[in-house]
Each structure stands twice: as structure tokens, then as C-alpha cells.
Write a protein that holds these residues in place. Sequence first.
Motif, PDB file in Angstrom:
ATOM      1  N   VAL A 171       8.023   1.646  -7.246  1.00 23.13           N
ATOM      2  CA  VAL A 171       8.132   1.960  -5.815  1.00 23.13           C
ATOM      3  C   VAL A 171       8.834   3.300  -5.655  1.00 23.13           C
ATOM      4  N   THR A 172       8.219   4.206  -4.890  1.00 26.47           N
ATOM      5  CA  THR A 172       8.797   5.524  -4.633  1.00 26.47           C
ATOM      6  C   THR A 172       8.894   5.744  -3.134  1.00 26.47           C
ATOM      7  N   HIS A 173      10.048   6.187  -2.687  1.00 25.75           N
ATOM      8  CA  HIS A 173      10.248   6.509  -1.273  1.00 25.75           C
ATOM      9  C   HIS A 173      10.326   8.027  -1.121  1.00 25.75           C
ATOM     10  N   LEU A 174       9.476   8.583  -0.265  1.00 21.77           N
ATOM     11  CA  LEU A 174       9.427  10.023  -0.033  1.00 21.77           C
ATOM     12  C   LEU A 174       9.851  10.312   1.407  1.00 21.77           C
ATOM     13  N   LEU A 175      10.787  11.228   1.547  1.00 18.79           N
ATOM     14  CA  LEU A 175      11.298  11.603   2.861  1.00 18.79           C
ATOM     15  C   LEU A 175      10.928  13.055   3.135  1.00 18.79           C
ATOM     16  N   ALA A 176      10.479  13.358   4.352  1.00 15.38           N
ATOM     17  CA  ALA A 176      10.081  14.714   4.708  1.00 15.38           C
ATOM     18  C   ALA A 176      11.205  15.700   4.402  1.00 15.38           C
ATOM     19  N   PHE A 177      10.827  16.848   3.897  1.00 14.32           N
ATOM     20  CA  PHE A 177      11.816  17.882   3.579  1.00 14.32           C
ATOM     21  C   PHE A 177      11.438  19.182   4.293  1.00 14.32           C
ATOM     22  N   PRO A 178      12.261  19.655   5.203  1.00 15.11           N
ATOM     23  CA  PRO A 178      13.522  19.052   5.639  1.00 15.11           C
ATOM     24  C   PRO A 178      13.248  17.878   6.585  1.00 15.11           C
TER      25      PRO A 178
ATOM     26  N   MET B  79       7.305   8.250   3.488  1.00 15.13           N
ATOM     27  CA  MET B  79       6.123   7.705   2.824  1.00 15.13           C
ATOM     28  C   MET B  79       6.577   6.848   1.655  1.00 15.13           C
ATOM     29  N   VAL B  80       6.034   5.631   1.581  1.00 13.83           N
ATOM     30  CA  VAL B  80       6.358   4.709   0.494  1.00 13.83           C
ATOM     31  C   VAL B  80       5.124   4.573  -0.395  1.00 13.83           C
ATOM     32  N   LEU B  81       5.321   4.749  -1.713  1.00 15.80           N
ATOM     33  CA  LEU B  81       4.248   4.621  -2.693  1.00 15.80           C
ATOM     34  C   LEU B  81       4.578   3.476  -3.641  1.00 15.80           C
ATOM     35  N   ILE B  82       3.605   2.595  -3.880  1.00 15.48           N
ATOM     36  CA  ILE B  82       3.781   1.477  -4.806  1.00 15.48           C
ATOM     37  C   ILE B  82       2.625   1.532  -5.809  1.00 15.48           C
ATOM     38  N   GLU B  83       2.975   1.654  -7.074  1.00 13.31           N
ATOM     39  CA  GLU B  83       1.975   1.872  -8.115  1.00 13.31           C
ATOM     40  C   GLU B  83       1.674   0.586  -8.873  1.00 13.31           C
ATOM     41  N   TYR B  84       0.380   0.211  -8.888  1.00 14.21           N
ATOM     42  CA  TYR B  84      -0.085  -0.974  -9.612  1.00 14.21           C
ATOM     43  C   TYR B  84      -1.022  -0.544 -10.743  1.00 14.21           C
ATOM     44  N   HIS B  85      -1.088  -1.370 -11.753  1.00 11.05           N
ATOM     45  CA  HIS B  85      -2.082  -1.214 -12.812  1.00 11.05           C
ATOM     46  C   HIS B  85      -2.942  -2.470 -12.797  1.00 11.05           C
ATOM     47  N   VAL B  86      -4.218  -2.303 -12.411  1.00 11.04           N
ATOM     48  CA  VAL B  86      -5.107  -3.438 -12.173  1.00 11.04           C
ATOM     49  C   VAL B  86      -6.322  -3.321 -13.083  1.00 11.04           C
ATOM     50  N   ALA B  87      -6.624  -4.370 -13.829  1.00  9.58           N
ATOM     51  CA  ALA B  87      -7.797  -4.393 -14.700  1.00  9.58           C
ATOM     52  C   ALA B  87      -9.073  -4.342 -13.864  1.00  9.58           C
ATOM     53  N   ARG B  88     -10.101  -3.694 -14.416  1.00 11.63           N
ATOM     54  CA  ARG B  88     -11.355  -3.526 -13.683  1.00 11.63           C
ATOM     55  C   ARG B  88     -11.930  -4.876 -13.236  1.00 11.63           C
ATOM     56  N   ALA B  89     -11.794  -5.893 -14.047  1.00 14.23           N
ATOM     57  CA  ALA B  89     -12.350  -7.202 -13.707  1.00 14.23           C
ATOM     58  C   ALA B  89     -11.692  -7.807 -12.463  1.00 14.23           C
ATOM     59  N   ASP B  90     -10.485  -7.345 -12.123  1.00 11.08           N
ATOM     60  CA  ASP B  90      -9.745  -7.905 -10.976  1.00 11.08           C
ATOM     61  C   ASP B  90      -9.862  -7.047  -9.722  1.00 11.08           C
ATOM     62  N   TRP B  91     -10.652  -5.966  -9.787  1.00 13.11           N
ATOM     63  CA  TRP B  91     -10.669  -5.033  -8.659  1.00 13.11           C
ATOM     64  C   TRP B  91     -11.106  -5.694  -7.340  1.00 13.11           C
ATOM     65  N   HIS B  92     -12.141  -6.486  -7.380  1.00 10.72           N
ATOM     66  CA  HIS B  92     -12.633  -7.081  -6.136  1.00 10.72           C
ATOM     67  C   HIS B  92     -11.595  -8.023  -5.516  1.00 10.72           C
ATOM     68  N   ALA B  93     -11.035  -8.903  -6.328  1.00  8.91           N
ATOM     69  CA  ALA B  93     -10.028  -9.841  -5.820  1.00  8.91           C
ATOM     70  C   ALA B  93      -8.795  -9.088  -5.325  1.00  8.91           C
ATOM     71  N   PHE B  94      -8.424  -8.023  -6.054  1.00  4.71           N
ATOM     72  CA  PHE B  94      -7.277  -7.215  -5.637  1.00  4.71           C
ATOM     73  C   PHE B  94      -7.551  -6.556  -4.295  1.00  4.71           C
ATOM     74  N   GLN B  95      -8.757  -6.041  -4.103  1.00  9.50           N
ATOM     75  CA  GLN B  95      -9.105  -5.367  -2.860  1.00  9.50           C
ATOM     76  C   GLN B  95      -9.006  -6.317  -1.664  1.00  9.50           C
ATOM     77  N   VAL B  96      -9.466  -7.553  -1.831  1.00 10.95           N
ATOM     78  CA  VAL B  96      -9.414  -8.534  -0.733  1.00 10.95           C
ATOM     79  C   VAL B  96      -7.968  -8.792  -0.324  1.00 10.95           C
ATOM     80  N   ALA B  97      -7.103  -9.022  -1.313  1.00 11.20           N
ATOM     81  CA  ALA B  97      -5.686  -9.274  -1.007  1.00 11.20           C
ATOM     82  C   ALA B  97      -5.005  -8.013  -0.466  1.00 11.20           C
ATOM     83  N   ALA B  98      -5.406  -6.837  -1.029  1.00 12.73           N
ATOM     84  CA  ALA B  98      -4.778  -5.585  -0.605  1.00 12.73           C
ATOM     85  C   ALA B  98      -5.068  -5.276   0.863  1.00 12.73           C
ATOM     86  N   GLU B  99      -6.256  -5.607   1.354  1.00  9.15           N
ATOM     87  CA  GLU B  99      -6.589  -5.360   2.752  1.00  9.15           C
ATOM     88  C   GLU B  99      -5.681  -6.164   3.677  1.00  9.15           C
TER      89      GLU B  99
END
Length: 549
Positions: A524-531, A436-456
Motif C-alpha cells: 500500500v502506497t499513499h501519495l500526497l500532492a506536492f506541494p 492517491m492510494v495505490l495497492i499492489e496485487y500479484h494475481v495469477a492469470r487463471a484468477d483474473w476473471h474472478a478477481f475482476q468481479v470482486a474488484a468491481e
Amino acid sequence: MPSSSPHATESTLWTPFTYTLFRAIWIAGLVSNVGTWMQNVAGVWLVTTLTTSALLVALMQTATSLPAFLLSLPAGVLADLIDRRQLLLYTQGFMAVVAVGLGVLTFTGSISAFGVLGFTFLLGIGAALNAPIWLTVTTELVPRSALPFAITLNGVSNNIARAIGPAVGGAIIAYYSPGWVFWLNGISFLGTWVVVYYWKREPTITSGPAERFMGALQAGIRYVQYSPNIYGVLIRAFAFSFGTAALLGLISVVVARKLHLSAGTFGVMLSWMGAGAVAGAYLLGRVGARLTLDRRVVLGALVFAGSHLALALITTVYLLYAVMFVSGIAWLMVMTSFNTIVQLNVPRWVQARVVGIYMLVFQAGASLGSLVWGELADHLSIDASLLIAAGWMLASTALALPFPMRSGEGLNLTPSEHFPDPFTGSGIDPDDGPVMVLIEYHVARADWHAFQVAAEQLKRLRLRDGALRAGFFSDVVEPSRITEFFFVPTWGEHERQHHRFTKEDQLLESQVRKYHRGPDKPRVTHLLAFPPASNVEIAAPLYALESQC
């Protein structure tokens, strides 16, 4: 890469011929196509003389088309996994041996109707394995700017062969023996083998772990599933092949039962269609730039709607010759549009697989269409079947609205190779997973709609390139902290994801990342199943491997 570069800055219909290797392979392909059409005529004629069973004669078409239906997709996978030059040498050599062997048995009188069917099926296997390679190898012979014209010229080659191959084969059969046709076809395959043998193809450098067959097959299907422009082409190609199967399948019946004319007239009809396709290449070279590929497909469907109407209503054979000529122009226009869009919108790592899927869908539409229109002709009438098919072709033009096609000529599909190695330690096997790969963003509320369109759009790319699941979550305590996740079955598949990402994809990724706020890059965080569990999706604790990018 192309063997030489022309000095002209703008490509024309003749530009591909300025590349020595394309010219040599095109000529070899033309000769081989003529040999194949000669073989088809000789094979059917030989079975006709060896048996009184109409079923066995009809099965000749099945022996030719069934391998294409069964093997198009596996052949595309092999063409992406194995050196294409080597595969061409194998397939051309195999078909040469089969054709020559059939010729030997024919000359010695040792062949039966079932034997001809068996040899035809073997040739069909060789052709099915060869087709995805032959279609995609053009991208290695000419630059992208000349590729649409190269694809058009390949269509011209097929139609020249369609026009003259049956006539030449029939003349040889009439004066000599079908065995000579089989031998000449074998020689044509050997000629292509020699040209390919002297092709000094640059070795393909693959990054990341090698793909296995089943994984590569799934990757090809997944790529099409999450590529709207590609599955749009497949839907419209199916609709087109299903509809045009009425004209191609019923024209012989129209000539024999409605017009009460000879088989020679039927052959002339097909020759006029082939001539129209050749003329269509010239017309596209002159006015093609004024029509988008999407409009060419719509125009071609409209022409075939008119052709079906004409075949149902017109009884003057000379007018029907003109109809077939125009149909040939429309056929080349549509087929080259489909082929161009498929090849320009797909990166090289998955190109042959997508072409294999396209061929499978087109073949399925043609086969199903032949069955449907034939049944309608038997239960209603020939004219009624053709009129309904005309309506189908007219209605299919509406598919341009939900499934518009874009050429992809300006896309940069070279690998971006901009991702850092997620983990430099040891002990992780490519089969370990899931990841599992996790990527953490910090997005201002005013940009949520535009971010959502690009994120899809970015989510679609993750799924297309290998993720089983993907999405975005926001922190309930700190909603501006949005985390992207995507779930990959194995570590090796995630490494392949890195190398599948193109520079065009990188532009979309940058659209997402521009909304990130903060002094640091997204974490960016990479998670590998354990075991770790090889290729098995399990619910288990995870341990983390972190990296910054």
C-alpha cells in the motif's frame, strides 16, 4: 444501546415495548402525533374563518409540506453531525414555543390568516428538522432483530393519530376554540421534550477528523449513488408515492363531486384507512415472516392498483370504506418495508443523511403525483385519472426485477477499524490533498476473471466511502502485477474512509485479497500532492508515504 434486554430469543411485534426507553418515546410520539393532526385541522379551520381567499386556505398545505421538501436532506446531515438527543430537545422545544405562541395570539384575537400561515411554516420547519432524527433514533433504542417491529409500531402510532387526531381537534374547535388545540399541541411537544431530556444517551465516539456540513452533505449523496440497494429503494419509493398520490389526493373530490356526500364522510374514509393501518401491524406480526420485504412492496402496489380501480368504479360508500381499510393495511406494509430496508442497510455514520434523502424523494413523488393526477382529473375526468393511476401502480411492480430490495438484517455494519494508521509522522493537515492510494496485487492469470468481479465491487465501496475516482491497472511488462488506485480530495477524507469501512465491507475486501499471490501482503502506497493544496485537485508531482498492510 437498548436500556434493557428481553429474555425471548425471537422478536415479535411486542418485543420493542419490552425496552423501557422505546416504550416511553413511543407513547410520547403518539401523543405528539395526535397533537399534530389536531393542529392541522385547527389551523385550516382558523384560516377558513379569517379569510375568504381559497388560495390562502390551500397554502396551508404548502406551508406544512414545503419545509419538509427543502430541509429533509440538510436535517439529515445535521442529525449525523450533532448529538441527536440535543437536536431533539431543540426541535421539540422550538415547536412547543411556536404552538403555544399561536395559541396566545388566537385567544387574544391578534392573529391573521397570514399569521397562521407563518406559524404553520415555522412548525413545518421544526417538523422537517425533527423527522430524520426521529426515524433514525429507533435504531438506538432496540436491537437490530427487533428493529422491523419497532418501525412497524412507529407506523401504527402515526396512523392511530391520523384516525383520532382530526376528530378530537374538530370536537375541541366546535365546542371551544382553535386556541385550545394549539395549546394542547404545544403541551404534547413539551411532553416529548421531557422524555428525551431524561434519556441518558451513550455519547457517540467519532474517529478521524470531524466532517464539515457541505462535505457531509456530499458524502451522503455519494453513499446513496454507490449503494444499489438504497437507490433501488428510492426509485421504488418514488414510483409508489407518485402513484398513491392519486388516491390520497382525489378521494375528497370523489366524495364531494362524484358521490355528493359530506365532509364527514371524507373524514370517516380517512379513519377507515387509519384503522386498516393499525390492523396491518397486527397482521404483519402474525404472517409477516412469510413475506419478504420485497414481496410486501409488490403486494402493496397491487392492492393500491385495485384500490384506484375501486374508487373509480364503485359508488357504494360502504364498499369504499372496506377499500380504504384494505388500503391502510397496504400502506403500512409498504411504508414499514421501505423504512426498514433504508435503516438496516446503512451504517450509523451516514444513516440520517440517507433517511433525509429518502424522505425528500418520497415527498417529491407525492407532490408531483398530486399535480399530475389532479391535472388529469380536470382535463379528462376523475375516473380516468384514477384508472390511469391504477395502471401506473400495476406497472410499478415490474421495478422489482431490476431493483430488488434486500432487508439487510444480517449485515454487520459496525466499523471494522482494521486499517493501520497510514502515516505516523507530523506535518500533514487534514485539508491537505489531493491523496492517491495505490495497492499492489500479484494475481495469477487463471484468477483474473474472478478477481475482476470482486474488484468491481471493491471499487464501488471506495467511491461510496469518499473516493473521487477509483480503478485497477495492470503492468504492461508484468501483467500479473495489478494495481488498485483510488483518488481522495483531502487527507482528512482518507482518514474518514478508514473509519467508514464496515466489517461487511471487510468481507468483500478479503475476497479481493485472497487472489493475491506472494510471500508479502499487498503493498500500500499513499501519495500526497506536492506541494499540498487544501481541497484543490491539481496536477502536480507527488511524493510518497508508504506502508504495509
